[in-house]
Scaffold this motif. Sequence first.
Motif, PDB file in Angstrom:
ATOM      1  N   ASN A   1      -6.257  -2.506   9.829  1.00 21.88           N
ATOM      2  CA  ASN A   1      -7.162  -3.262   8.957  1.00 21.88           C
ATOM      3  C   ASN A   1      -6.456  -4.294   8.090  1.00 21.88           C
ATOM      4  OD1 ASN A   1      -9.220  -1.641   9.945  1.00 21.88           O
ATOM      5  ND2 ASN A   1      -8.975  -0.122   8.328  1.00 21.88           N
ATOM      6  N   LYS A   2      -5.184  -4.076   7.797  1.00 22.99           N
ATOM      7  CA  LYS A   2      -4.459  -4.965   6.883  1.00 22.99           C
ATOM      8  C   LYS A   2      -3.083  -5.269   7.451  1.00 22.99           C
ATOM      9  CE  LYS A   2      -6.816  -3.153   2.798  1.00 22.99           C
ATOM     10  NZ  LYS A   2      -6.659  -2.529   1.456  1.00 22.99           N
ATOM     11  N   LYS A   3      -3.056  -5.981   8.548  1.00 21.55           N
ATOM     12  CA  LYS A   3      -1.808  -6.210   9.252  1.00 21.55           C
ATOM     13  C   LYS A   3      -0.779  -6.976   8.437  1.00 21.55           C
ATOM     14  CE  LYS A   3      -3.492  -5.942  14.020  1.00 21.55           C
ATOM     15  NZ  LYS A   3      -2.619  -4.813  14.376  1.00 21.55           N
ATOM     16  N   ASN A   4      -1.218  -7.740   7.455  1.00 22.71           N
ATOM     17  CA  ASN A   4      -0.279  -8.560   6.691  1.00 22.71           C
ATOM     18  C   ASN A   4       0.240  -7.865   5.432  1.00 22.71           C
ATOM     19  OD1 ASN A   4      -0.492 -10.744   8.472  1.00 22.71           O
ATOM     20  ND2 ASN A   4      -2.364 -11.441   7.472  1.00 22.71           N
ATOM     21  N   ASP A   5      -0.306  -6.712   5.096  1.00 23.68           N
ATOM     22  CA  ASP A   5       0.123  -6.005   3.896  1.00 23.68           C
ATOM     23  C   ASP A   5       1.162  -4.949   4.257  1.00 23.68           C
ATOM     24  OD1 ASP A   5      -1.623  -7.490   2.446  1.00 23.68           O
ATOM     25  OD2 ASP A   5      -3.179  -5.952   2.324  1.00 23.68           O
ATOM     26  N   PRO A   6       2.333  -4.982   3.637  1.00 18.14           N
ATOM     27  CA  PRO A   6       3.340  -3.950   3.923  1.00 18.14           C
ATOM     28  C   PRO A   6       2.911  -2.615   3.332  1.00 18.14           C
ATOM     29  CG  PRO A   6       4.071  -5.320   2.110  1.00 18.14           C
ATOM     30  CD  PRO A   6       2.793  -5.938   2.612  1.00 18.14           C
TER      31      PRO A   6
ATOM     32  N   GLN B   1       1.490   0.669  17.023  1.00 16.58           N
ATOM     33  CA  GLN B   1       0.829  -0.294  16.140  1.00 16.58           C
ATOM     34  C   GLN B   1       1.598  -1.604  16.023  1.00 16.58           C
ATOM     35  OE1 GLN B   1      -2.109   1.678  16.292  1.00 16.58           O
ATOM     36  NE2 GLN B   1      -2.420   0.332  14.523  1.00 16.58           N
ATOM     37  N   GLY B   2       2.732  -1.683  16.699  1.00 20.48           N
ATOM     38  CA  GLY B   2       3.487  -2.935  16.739  1.00 20.48           C
ATOM     39  C   GLY B   2       4.253  -3.270  15.480  1.00 20.48           C
TER      40      GLY B   2
ATOM     41  N   ASP C   1      -2.809   8.845  11.057  1.00 22.19           N
ATOM     42  CA  ASP C   1      -4.066   8.190  10.684  1.00 22.19           C
ATOM     43  C   ASP C   1      -3.845   7.138   9.598  1.00 22.19           C
ATOM     44  OD1 ASP C   1      -5.376   9.770  12.497  1.00 22.19           O
ATOM     45  OD2 ASP C   1      -6.224  11.151  11.003  1.00 22.19           O
ATOM     46  N   TRP C   2      -3.018   7.466   8.604  1.00 21.94           N
ATOM     47  CA  TRP C   2      -2.808   6.527   7.497  1.00 21.94           C
ATOM     48  C   TRP C   2      -2.068   5.280   7.969  1.00 21.94           C
ATOM     49  CZ3 TRP C   2       1.059   4.228   4.508  1.00 21.94           C
ATOM     50  CH2 TRP C   2       0.629   3.676   3.292  1.00 21.94           C
ATOM     51  N   ILE C   3      -1.022   5.469   8.773  1.00 24.87           N
ATOM     52  CA  ILE C   3      -0.288   4.312   9.308  1.00 24.87           C
ATOM     53  C   ILE C   3      -1.204   3.457  10.174  1.00 24.87           C
ATOM     54  CG2 ILE C   3       1.565   3.599  10.863  1.00 24.87           C
ATOM     55  CD1 ILE C   3       3.112   6.103   9.969  1.00 24.87           C
TER      56      ILE C   3
ATOM     57  N   ALA D   1       0.866  -1.163   0.000  1.00 22.72           N
ATOM     58  CA  ALA D   1       0.000   0.000   0.000  1.00 22.72           C
ATOM     59  C   ALA D   1       0.912   1.226   0.000  1.00 22.72           C
ATOM     60  CB  ALA D   1      -0.891   0.015   1.226  1.00 22.72           C
ATOM     61  N   THR D   2       0.551   2.276  -0.747  1.00 30.07           N
ATOM     62  CA  THR D   2       1.442   3.421  -0.892  1.00 30.07           C
ATOM     63  C   THR D   2       0.702   4.732  -0.667  1.00 30.07           C
ATOM     64  OG1 THR D   2       1.017   3.532  -3.270  1.00 30.07           O
ATOM     65  CG2 THR D   2       2.907   2.217  -2.572  1.00 30.07           C
TER      66      THR D   2
END
Length: 526
Positions: free
Chosen positions: A254-259, A309-310, A246-248, A129-130
Amino acid sequence: MKIKLGISLTLSVCLFFISSTIKIQAQEKPNVVYILVDDLGYGDLGCYGATKVKTPNIDKLANEGKMFTDAHSASAVCTPSRYALLTGQYPVRGNSGKGIWGPAAVPSELLIDTEQITIADVFKNSGYATAALGKWHLGFKKGKNDWQEPLSPGPNDLGFDYYYGVPLVNSAPPYVYVENTNVVGSDPKDPLVFVGRGKDKEVTPITPIPPEASQRTQNMFNGAVDAHKLYNDYTVGEVLAGKAVDWITEKTTNKKNDPFFLYFATTHIHHPFTPGTNFQGKSDAELYGDFIQELDWMVGQVMSTLEKQGVADNTLIIFTSDNGAMLNLGGRNAVKAGHKINGDLLGFKFGVWEGGHRIPFIAKWPGKIAPGTVSDQLICNVDMLATFMAVTGQNPNSLENLDSINVLPAFIDNPSEPIRNELLLAPHKSTHLSLRKGKWMYIPAKGSGGFGGSKPHHHAWGGAPAVNFVGGKNSDMENGKLKETAQVAQLYDLEKDKYQTTNVYNQFPEVVKEMEAVLDTYRPKK
């Protein structure tokens, strides 16, 4: 797919790439946050020697990562520097080979070809995600930008899923925010209308600021009253930091597995110097220093969000500047207060002396980059494209353009040999396009090729008068002027003379001949 095959690099780099790629692919892909600061000088941070400002968050980043002492922007000017960062190309290659030399004007079209690979494309090609947040200053639309929505093509057409920020710079109109392709708070019944310069009675009012905040161009737009009200010079830092948080948070909740890749381009510390209420009067370097300390808070907001956010342990953070510091009114007031905006380097923004383009550069990557380390490797912002390909497990050798070099070895290791031996460096004036090769810096003309102001009422100081103002020394100058006997061009041995006190152009004719021949291969062809 924008990646094209090209010439292979050296065998040693190839072997490193293969080994490092295997390591990266064996683990989770890292998140990447690239914090690009505007006009932050080499001497503006505590970790780089500043004593009149406090930068605990950025200093912490340096203590937990690696500082670079020989990092550069490909240009000493904002827009071409950003072009180099995003495209991996020297800015002389832009504008159909004529080069990009100055800041993008208000009606500038998008200066990057949408078919050209960018750092955002590199991450998109690897499933990231960018987002781009903050200052853009690379134009919108095709042809002359009339500022009618949608503002496209723009960041969203260059690999960024999301954009929110200041479309040009905080010192130039329109003084509004843009989100993706629309003006934030826009109203079809009250559109943003470009009326040009000299129409003071027609334009929409903007935030009042005092003279000591330094120069800000008068608004050139009328209409969009509500959109203008949302833009307050004193809250831009808070707004952009909030957007980053907010973006981070959204991407990691919502998408913990997506870098993710975040390009966070602050308007700080570009003039006008308008720190928020909580930061006013808090530094020992006037408004300039207050602005730096607000910037440090912004960096702290990003760092603490990654921790909360870990994801901090699997995030590569890079902190750097688009060029060196500018000796405008704010900068001069800071110097009078005892702050060295570019440290002891010669020169300032827009010029090709070291102060114009040698920049702070810090990289932190837990488990990969040894904490508290320092590197003297020669690197440049143009190298980020190839480096990010390596970081994401892609092959940088597939790049058609070889201006960008994979400097990942300098991040995660301590190579004994230089990764980059040659670097093209651009000031504002094309006559001063210059070359760094090993220890040598060659400038094919007198002076810096940058600003030339010297009077109290001048906004942009540069050249010999500016050097004299900060107490600098150079063998071609005396009492704030170039000597009549100044040599026709400049050569500096940066190994012995990092601060460029002595021009040795006449002493090494063979070196000059070699440097001139190499430089000529880069010059735009007329």
